[in-house]
Design an enzyme around this catalytic site. Structure first.
Site, PDB file in Angstrom:
ATOM      1  N   ARG A  49      54.313 -35.681 140.442  1.00 36.19           N
ATOM      2  CA  ARG A  49      53.223 -36.492 141.675  1.00 36.19           C
ATOM      3  C   ARG A  49      52.253 -35.264 141.629  1.00 36.19           C
ATOM      4  O   ARG A  49      51.685 -34.647 142.242  1.00 36.19           O
ATOM      5  CB  ARG A  49      54.011 -36.698 142.948  1.00 36.19           C
ATOM      6  CG  ARG A  49      53.028 -38.021 143.277  1.00 36.19           C
ATOM      7  CD  ARG A  49      53.047 -38.016 144.169  1.00 36.19           C
ATOM      8  NE  ARG A  49      51.941 -38.622 144.700  1.00 36.19           N
ATOM      9  CZ  ARG A  49      51.950 -38.657 146.716  1.00 36.19           C
ATOM     10  NH1 ARG A  49      52.851 -37.857 147.359  1.00 36.19           N
ATOM     11  NH2 ARG A  49      51.082 -39.511 147.232  1.00 36.19           N
ATOM     12  N   HIS A  73      43.882 -40.147 147.349  1.00 32.73           N
ATOM     13  CA  HIS A  73      44.484 -39.901 147.741  1.00 32.73           C
ATOM     14  C   HIS A  73      43.653 -38.272 148.875  1.00 32.73           C
ATOM     15  O   HIS A  73      43.616 -37.593 149.015  1.00 32.73           O
ATOM     16  CB  HIS A  73      45.756 -37.968 147.325  1.00 32.73           C
ATOM     17  CG  HIS A  73      46.723 -37.603 148.325  1.00 32.73           C
ATOM     18  ND1 HIS A  73      47.646 -37.503 147.949  1.00 32.73           N
ATOM     19  CD2 HIS A  73      46.489 -36.964 149.714  1.00 32.73           C
ATOM     20  CE1 HIS A  73      48.855 -36.740 148.759  1.00 32.73           C
ATOM     21  NE2 HIS A  73      48.052 -36.217 149.650  1.00 32.73           N
ATOM     22  N   GLU A 112      49.801 -42.665 152.202  1.00 33.65           N
ATOM     23  CA  GLU A 112      50.150 -42.522 153.550  1.00 33.65           C
ATOM     24  C   GLU A 112      48.231 -43.055 153.856  1.00 33.65           C
ATOM     25  O   GLU A 112      47.587 -42.431 154.464  1.00 33.65           O
ATOM     26  CB  GLU A 112      49.976 -41.007 153.735  1.00 33.65           C
ATOM     27  CG  GLU A 112      51.078 -40.214 153.253  1.00 33.65           C
ATOM     28  CD  GLU A 112      51.045 -38.724 153.581  1.00 33.65           C
ATOM     29  OE1 GLU A 112      50.437 -38.649 154.761  1.00 33.65           O
ATOM     30  OE2 GLU A 112      51.917 -38.274 153.596  1.00 33.65           O
ATOM     31  N   ASN A 121      56.778 -41.032 151.933  1.00 32.78           N
ATOM     32  CA  ASN A 121      56.379 -39.447 152.526  1.00 32.78           C
ATOM     33  C   ASN A 121      56.861 -39.307 153.935  1.00 32.78           C
ATOM     34  O   ASN A 121      56.953 -40.172 154.807  1.00 32.78           O
ATOM     35  CB  ASN A 121      55.115 -39.279 152.332  1.00 32.78           C
ATOM     36  CG  ASN A 121      54.372 -39.566 151.519  1.00 32.78           C
ATOM     37  OD1 ASN A 121      55.167 -39.435 150.092  1.00 32.78           O
ATOM     38  ND2 ASN A 121      53.212 -39.346 151.385  1.00 32.78           N
ATOM     39  N   TYR A 153      58.857 -35.650 156.740  1.00 37.42           N
ATOM     40  CA  TYR A 153      59.005 -34.524 157.007  1.00 37.42           C
ATOM     41  C   TYR A 153      59.422 -34.415 158.025  1.00 37.42           C
ATOM     42  O   TYR A 153      60.305 -33.659 158.261  1.00 37.42           O
ATOM     43  CB  TYR A 153      57.246 -33.534 156.998  1.00 37.42           C
ATOM     44  CG  TYR A 153      56.403 -34.013 155.864  1.00 37.42           C
ATOM     45  CD1 TYR A 153      57.317 -32.962 155.166  1.00 37.42           C
ATOM     46  CD2 TYR A 153      55.788 -34.863 155.240  1.00 37.42           C
ATOM     47  CE1 TYR A 153      55.947 -33.004 154.053  1.00 37.42           C
ATOM     48  CE2 TYR A 153      55.354 -35.371 154.397  1.00 37.42           C
ATOM     49  CZ  TYR A 153      55.435 -33.822 153.749  1.00 37.42           C
ATOM     50  OH  TYR A 153      54.230 -34.065 152.112  1.00 37.42           O
ATOM     51  N   GLU A 198      56.785 -37.736 148.525  1.00 38.47           N
ATOM     52  CA  GLU A 198      56.830 -36.331 149.597  1.00 38.47           C
ATOM     53  C   GLU A 198      57.748 -36.086 150.367  1.00 38.47           C
ATOM     54  O   GLU A 198      58.224 -36.802 151.525  1.00 38.47           O
ATOM     55  CB  GLU A 198      55.557 -36.183 150.280  1.00 38.47           C
ATOM     56  CG  GLU A 198      54.025 -36.426 148.978  1.00 38.47           C
ATOM     57  CD  GLU A 198      52.935 -35.926 150.679  1.00 38.47           C
ATOM     58  OE1 GLU A 198      52.804 -35.522 151.168  1.00 38.47           O
ATOM     59  OE2 GLU A 198      51.864 -37.090 149.846  1.00 38.47           O
TER      60      GLU A 198
END
Length: 1529
Positions: free
Chosen positions: A1087, A1132, A1177, A1320, A1322, A1388
């Site tokens: 990606r 992005h 995002e 995404n 985390y 991500e």
């Protein structure tokens, strides 16, 4: 029978006890306490609708009530304190069956009751479960409710489910609670829902239906479940007692009987007598109807078959009773239907009867005895037992809500009347259930009436629960099983409880300088933060003792009560200015008068031991044995007896700083005479209490006595002689300790069998530079001066540590003194002191950083003698007490140091805790973090390091007097209100948490966290990601236009170190190297993003930069040649600056520009790219870029508008591009296109608090739902956002919401514009509600949520990113449930690091292993349609505002500003794991005979990580069922 009783005879008190096996209980009802009215799929009840229609007091509702749905553990905590044998609870029908039928079963509601029942049984409390306590599903009420016979089958179906689901554990069932109230108040007067006022028809019809429903359920249990489950089924009928107003009047006597038959017989007679209504009731209704020209009342008729079906359908008679009435014959005959007119009676009260807060309750205790006799004679005889299932009295919502003396007196007198019925009248009463456990929602009167044994603060979102005086009283009645005729003496053979086994400790040589314990620093100080902080799950060894601690002066109060003499702390605190706020311990927590209260809460905690201290001047007021205060002795006897009776081991400290003032007057601890006097006091205590006390501590923290009392002079006796007095005092303390030890050893040990020790105070000492021998020696010296001062003589050779003797001796000589300021022991004294401890006890709170320092010689000082400099790390959290920063890992190292230094003796942590500097900290999150981490470090020391740890005590039981800081710092597990003379104690959340740790004997691995072995679906995509600006560099190469990040990075103070992405990883010039790296990873996909200004320098299609476009064509071709599929992000964050100059994403013309840009890429690259991401995002673009300005374009001036405008345009731009691809290119190119949304997972900071739970949902909707809801649901923003922003906007005087609105056509255009859900993710955050000022206009204030991190979570190179794998599974499951299980690609996921580069990046390996396994669980266990996973990132790169400080990559890149790379073909060691992982999953590691190696933690106990990861990632498909899920290996 009772007619001839005199008042004196009637009201006499019976001193006796109930029969053995009598059941004591307390009760609640679901709608009264649970709250969570619409949580987790619960259906609406008639009480929900009633409250929402504004029918209750002050428009109050039961929406939250006591929040018991989320507070099971809190209620169980209270029940353990109360220690009843029964808990009567009700199941909420609409929580189980939301629509009332079994067509929809709410599994989360079932889980709630399963958990509650299991925890009750685990606490040895039998659940008595009511099936129907008035909260009918509204869906059934809509069909007529109890007036519709169809409800009978629905009720039977519901009961059948409950029997089958809970009946293996529930043995006492109640079908209906107080059906008279349902019929009378719900359908007669209409005061209760459903609010029908039809006393002549509906009321009787409903009662008829209920009776048939009850009978049918009883038969269901009898026929289907009884033989297997062996339970009992009954119902609870409520009844007043009816006393004739004029006993001599036969009319009033008959009216009284009619009243009882209309109230009690209405339901009891059909069930307990003949299956039909009482003749008196039938005759009276017939008479009324005959008297009137119209039918006033319609009493349904049972068929003969129904009578036989109803008769005998109860295994017990449940009776609910509160008050009595005076009854006379009806005065005015009327044909208007009404309860009294139909029954032809009038109700009165005696003016002498005390009035309760409720108008219908007067206190008439003797009515209960008479009613019980009536029930026995009329219905039960000797065959059916009577369970008193409801009795209590309400108080109001004003005045003293805690010291409820009215309720205490009510219970005392009513319970005594029940006792008379049992003992004098031979009534078979088997139980007494007090109403209620907690204050709750009381129907039409809302929260204005308080029935609870525990006060609930309904103004506080925590719904704090505080035991009232009645709770303590009722608990004592339960304990005594009634009212025994005389106080029970102490048992000559006390109950067996945990006690340490005495053992002789080995003789040890003197410590070296530095001591051999320096191996601890060698072992631990080189740990990485990851190795140090890795959380360890497991349990402590069997027999481990858990406790809490306190001390006499800090909690007892009663400073001069009952002959107690003054202590030095009494004298000290009575001098103004000595203590903060001039606080004193005169009253403190008033524990001297609250033995029962303290034991109640100790029992609730479930502790195995309680460490407290004896007040020397309370027992010997003058400090000498010629003055013994028997009142003081009695106090400690009652405390000790209460502890022993509850299987709580007393751990007794003889001296906790409160020296009798009379002894200070002769010099205190500077006078050798105190050795004998202390021994005399100890001897008395051993003799008096030693038959029950088996664990003695001579001195608590002698270091504090010597240094703070005689060196610094901060504590009494305020001697300021830092160079000599502390050493003299310590010398005497050690000799006094040894004397007392020998007294116990010689006179008492053989008969009493206890242990004795002293308890030093210790900080852990961490060398500032562990590699510097001088700092290591300094840290060891610090410990020798602090703990070795007292422990070395006792546990080693009878003498002070060599480090102390050397330093003090040399410095004394340098100071020109003739001898050392450190006194010397004689050989005889050394031998006498050596070995005078059976165990090693200590107190610890924090750690210090130590470095060697050359200190000044004058003035002489114990502090300077150490020759150290002391500091703390600024990153350590603060606490409410200066110098007490939490440093959990220090405890493990300290325990290891004690092990190495003192030969691994049995070790007990006697005090450990944290202060919070606030009066109200019921929701004490910081304290939970403290215990969660400190106890875990103790667990590591025990299980991983072989430390002989035997017990752990939390400091402290309750908030108390904290010496010179007064009452400001709060250490307690229990909150004490020092402004209330009753000193009420309220359990904090930490108390419930600590009780859970005790119950589990540690911190076992939750089942959901166990590692899952298995594989992902075939064709699962494994990818790695980058972004153009972060790696490409070439910022002006070959005609590339400027992006907003070029401008932002070239603006001073925007980026850490003024880094830029000008060169970054230079990927623009390194396609071959990047593809080689990808090939080595064995990924199936890559990606990356297209730089919009590299392709269209000014953002428009007026000019296409072919060289830029060619770069991407070459990259894609190289990827496809390597069999790697490209996943291409259109945007992005690197917007062409030219477009930003005309407004950027705030200008809706950008939608068309973005569509044109996308079309160019579809045209030129779409034949080869089959996976497109429109936006990466969008939240970051909207919020960071346009709200707080920490990302390009750096706008922060319109935080309440700009983010929403930008988000609005981003969503529309995405939709337009999706439609473009769908309508023009999909058929030919056959690709997928969607959006990638970033989101943390949000957990409530307090999972037992509805407000925090709602905050977590709001967080998710404002973050992920902001963009997902329009696209994946209905084309519009979610209701949470719309409502919150609209309400705040209007309150700010605006005419409309600051959140833009989509038109209907836009909604239709946006809805469904996805082929998959790009995520995404985390990390996870803990959320709680935060109310901003109303005038503030910002995204954050609109959201109204604050976040924190759990201190036990591993950190990373990013302050915001904590390692929380569990959240990954939860967010995947949430997406599935919220958005109808779309295909999900994780686009991500990764972790950053800081500091020196290491190839063996174990933390990143742990992160990926853990997170990917949670993804696997989401697929296998939760059915999430996860189709791909992408690691962030391929290589270290430019990480936006932090520049190159953080490294999130899978492969290294040296980023010195030149773009040069080091060892390009050598990825991190974790990359080899990816090579094996991508495309497969997890199978059992090849560990030979060690199948648990996959669970080994990282750090000093880990496997070699290089080979370990090769084993873990070399995997296949099958999962043996024999795998051991170890947590302690």
């Amino acid at each position: 029978m009772f007619a001839g009783q005199s008042e004196l005879e009637r009201d006499s008190f019976l001193q006796d006890v109930f029969p053995g096996g009598f059941l004591w209980g307390t009760s609640t009802g679901a709608f009264n306490i649970e709250g969570a009215w619409a949580e987790d799929g619960k259906g609406e009840s008639i009480w929900d609708q009633f409250g929402h229609a504004g029918h209750a007091h002050l428009n109050q509702t039961a929406d939250v009530a006591c929040d018991s749905y989320y507070k099971t553990s809190y209620d169980i905590f209270l029940l353990r304190g109360l220690h009843p044998q029964l808990y009567k609870l009700s199941v909420s029908w609409p929580r189980i069956f939301p629509t009332g039928t079994n067509e929809t079963i709410n599994s989360k509601g079932v889980d709630y009751y399963n958990q509650l029942i299991d925890q009750l049984l685990d606490s040895h409390i039998e659940p008595m479960v009511t099936l129907f306590h008035w909260d009918l599903p509204q869906a059934l009420q809509a069909l007529g409710g109890w007036q519709n016979d169809s409800v009978i089958d629905a009720f039977v179906s519901y009961a059948d489910f409950c029997f089958s689901t809970f009946g293996d554990r529930v043995k006492l069932w109640i079908t209906f609670h107080e059906p008279w109230v349902i019929s009378y108040a719900g359908y007669g007067t209409g005061e209760h829902p459903p609010g029908i006022a039809d006393p002549g028809v509906a009321s009787y019809k409903v009662a008829h239906t209920i009776l048939k429903a009850h009978a049918k359920v009883w038969h269901l249990y009898n026929d289907k479940y009884r033989s297997q489950q062996l339970g009992k089924v009954g119902l609870v009928l409520n009844s007043d007692w009816a006393e004739p107003k004029t006993p001599a009047s036969s009319e009033d006597v008959r009216a009284s009987e009619r009243y009882l038959q209309f109230m009690l017989g209405w339901f009891a007679h059909p069930i307990f007598v003949n299956g039909d209504y009482p003749e008196i009731l039938k005759a009276q209704i017939q008479a009324v109807n005959q008297h009137c020209s119209t039918t006033v009342a319609q009493l349904p008729v049972f068929t003969e078959e129904e009578k036989s079906w109803v008769k005998g359908t109860a295994d017990f008679f449940g009776l609910s009773h509160y008050t009595s009435r005076l009854v006379s014959a009806g005065a005015n005959e009327t044909c208007a239907p009404g309860y009294e007119s139909i029954g032809n009676f009038s109700l009165h009260v005696d003016p002498s009867w005390p009035q309760a807060a409720s108008s219908w309750i007067h206190v008439v205790p003797w009515g209960l005895r008479r009613l019980l006799k009536f029930v026995s004679q009329e219905y039960t005889g000797t065959k059916i037992p009577i369970y008193i299932a409801g009795n209590g009295v309400p108080t109001g919502d004003t005045g003293d809500l805690i010291n409820d003396t009215l309720r205490v007196d009510y219970f005392r007198r009513y319970i005594n009347e029940a006792l008379k019925a049992v003992k004098h009248d031979a009534v078979d009463v088997r139980s007494y259930v007090a109403r209620s456990l907690v204050d709750g929602f009381e129907g039409p009167l809302g929260y204005s009436l308080k029935f609870g044994l525990h006060h609930v603060d309904f103004e506080d979102s925590n719904r704090a629960r505080t035991p009232k005086a009645s709770a303590y009283f009722y608990s004592s009645v339960i304990e005594k099983n009634g009212f025994p005729s005389e106080a029970l003496g102490r048992s000559s053979a006390p109950l067996v409880f945990d006690r340490p086994a005495p053992s002789k400790l080995p003789n040890l040589p003197a410590s070296e300088v530095p001591s051999k314990a320096k191996v601890v620093w060698e072992k631990f100080s080189s740990q990485t933060a990851f190795e140090r902080d890795m959380y360890f799950h497991g349990t402590f060894p069997e027999g481990f003792t858990w406790g809490v601690s306190s001390s006499a002066y800090q909690i007892e109060g009663g400073w001069d009560a009952d002959g107690k003499g003054p202590s030095i702390w009494d004298t000290f605190t009575h001098v103004p200015g000595n203590v903060k706020n001039n606080d004193t311990g005169d009253i403190a927590c008033d524990s001297y008068h609250k033995v029962e209260e303290d034991i109640y809460l100790l029992r609730a905690l479930g502790v195995k031991n309680y460490r407290f201290s004896l007040s020397w001047p309370r027992i010997f007021p003058t400090g000498r044995n010629n003055s013994i205060n028997n009142h003081g002795v009695d106090y400690y006897n009652r405390l000790i007896d209460g502890l022993v009776a509850n299987n709580i081991t007393p751990v007794v400290t003889l001296y906790h700083w409160d020296l009798p003032q009379a002894l200070q007057d002769i010099g205190g601890w500077e006078n050798d005479a105190l050795i004998d006097l202390f021994d005399s006091f100890a001897d008395f205590c051993f003799q008096t209490f030693g038959d029950r006390v088996k664990f003695w501590i001579t001195f608590n923290e002698p270091y504090i006595i010597a240094w703070l009392g005689y060196g610094q002079g901060m504590f009494p006796p305020n001697v300021q002689d830092p160079g000599s007095a502390p050493y003299r005092v310590a010398h005497i303390l050690l000799k006094a300790h040894a004397r007392v030890y020998h007294t116990y050893d010689d006179k008492y040990r053989a008969s009493q069998g206890g242990v004795i020790a002293l308890c030093p105070y210790i900080h852990w000492a961490e060398p500032k530079s562990p590699s510097d021998p001088r700092d290591v020696e300094a840290a060891d010296r610090y410990l020798q001066f602090m703990v070795g001062w007292f422990a070395h003589p006792v546990f080693k050779n009878g003498d002070y540590p060599e480090a102390m003797k050397w330093k003090v001796g040399n410095r004394s000589e340098l100071q020109g003194l003739p001898s050392s300021r450190l006194p010397a022991f004689t050989a005889e004294e050394r031998e006498y002191i050596r070995g005078t401890a059976d165990v090693f006890c200590f107190n610890t709170y924090t750690s210090k950083i130590i470095t060697h320092s050359t200190t000044r010689l004058k003035p002489p000082s114990y502090e300077y003698d150490q020759e150290v400099s002391i500091s703390t790390d600024s990153s350590w959290p603060y606490s409410g007490l200066e110098g007490h920063r939490p440093v959990a890992w220090g405890l493990r190292r300290l325990l290891n140091w004690i092990k190495e230094e003192y030969g691994n003796p049995p070790i007990y942590v006697i005090e450990n805790g944290v202060a919070v500097n606030t009066a109200l900290d019921v929701d004490d999150n910081a304290r939970i973090f403290y215990y969660k981490t400190y106890i875990d470090e103790a667990l590591k020391a025990s299980r991983l390091d072989g430390v002989n740890l035997k017990g752990y005590n939390a400091w402290s039981l309750m908030d108390n007097f904290e010496w010179t800081d007064g009452y400001e710092p709060r250490f307690g597990l229990l909150q004490v209100d020092f402004n209330n003379p009753n000193r009420p104690r309220t359990p904090k959340r930490s108390a419930v948490y600590y009780a859970e740790i005790i119950r589990n004997n540690g911190i076992p691995l939750p089942k959901e966290d166990e590692f899952l072995y298995g594989e992902f679906p075939k064709n699962f995509s494994w990818s790695v990601a980058t972004a153009a600006y972060q790696i490409e560099g070439g910022w002006r190469a070959d005609g590339k236009g400027l992006s907003i990040w070029d401008k932002y990075a070239h603006t001073p103070l925007r980026i850490s170190n003024d880094d830029t992405g000008d060169v970054a990883c230079d990927s623009y010039h390194k396609i071959e190297e990047d593809v080689e790296m990808l090939k080595s990873l064995k990924v199936s996909h890559y990606r990356f993003s297209i730089s919009w200004p590299r392709v269209l320098p000014d953002g428009t299609t007026r000019y296409i930069n072919e060289m830029g476009l060619n770069y991407y064509e070459r990259l894609i071709d190289a990827l496809l040649a390597a069999n790697i599929k490209p996943q291409v992000t259109l945007y992005h964050w690197d917007l062409p600056q030219a477009l930003q100059d005309v407004g950027g994403w705030e200008n809706d013309t950008i939608i068309q520009r973005f569509k044109e840009y996308a079309e160019l890429l579809f045209q030129r690259l779409g034949d080869k790219v089959k996976f497109w991401i429109t936006l990466n995002e969008p939240y970051n673009t909207a919020y960071l870029g346009h709200g707080v300005g920490t990302a390009a374009p750096g706008i922060s001036t319109r935080p309440g508008r700009a983010p929403y405008v930008v988000g609005h345009n981003l969503i529309k731009a995405h939709a337009e591009v999706w439609h473009l691809y769908n309508e023009t290119y999909r058929a030919r190119q056959g690709g997928l296109i969607s959006i990638t949304i970033s989101s943390d997972w949000a957990e409530p900071r307090n999972p037992h608090k509805q407000e925090d739970i709602e905050a977590s949902r709001r967080f998710m909707q404002f973050l992920l739902g902001w963009f997902a809801h329009p696209i994946f649901k209905n084309g519009d923003y979610n209701e949470v956002m719309k409502r919150r922003i609209r309400e705040r906007s209007l309150a700010q005087g605006l005419s409309q919401s600051r959140l833009p609105e989509f038109t209907e056509s836009e909604k239709q255009r946006i809805k469904g514009t996805y082929d998959y859900f790009g995520l995404n993710h985390y990390t996870t955050v803990l959320t709680y509600n935060l109310n901003f000022p109303g005038a503030v206009q910002s995204y954050d204030s609109d959201r109204g949520v604050a976040t924190v991190s759990d201190r036990s979570w591993l950190g990373s190179g990013s302050t915001w990113l904590k390692v929380t794998p569990f959240g990954f599974r939860k967010i995947l499951r949430w997406i599935k449930e919220e958005y109808n299980n779309p295909p999900v690609y994780v686009t991500e996921n990764g972790i950053s690091e800081r500091g020196a580069f290491v190839f063996n990046d174990t933390q990143r390996m742990h992160y990926y292993r853990s997170y990917i396994n949670e993804a696997l669980k989401a697929v296998v266990h939760d059915g999430v349609d996860l189709q791909g996973y992408t690691a962030w990132t391929l290589m270290d790169n430019f990480e936006w505002a932090v520049g190159f400080d953080e490294r999130p990559s899978n492969g290294p890149t040296s980023l010195s500003g030149t773009g040069a790379r080091s060892d390009t073909n050598r990825p991190h060691s974790r990359s080899s794991c990816h090579r094996e992982l991508f495309g497969i999953g997890f199978d059992v590691p090849e560990c030979g005979n060690r199948p648990v190696c996959a669970f080994c933690s990282f750090g000093s106990w880990s496997l070699g990580l290089g080979s370990f990861w090769i084993q873990i990632w070399k995997i296949s498909q099958k999962i043996p069922k024999t795998i051991t899920h170890g947590t302690e290996k």
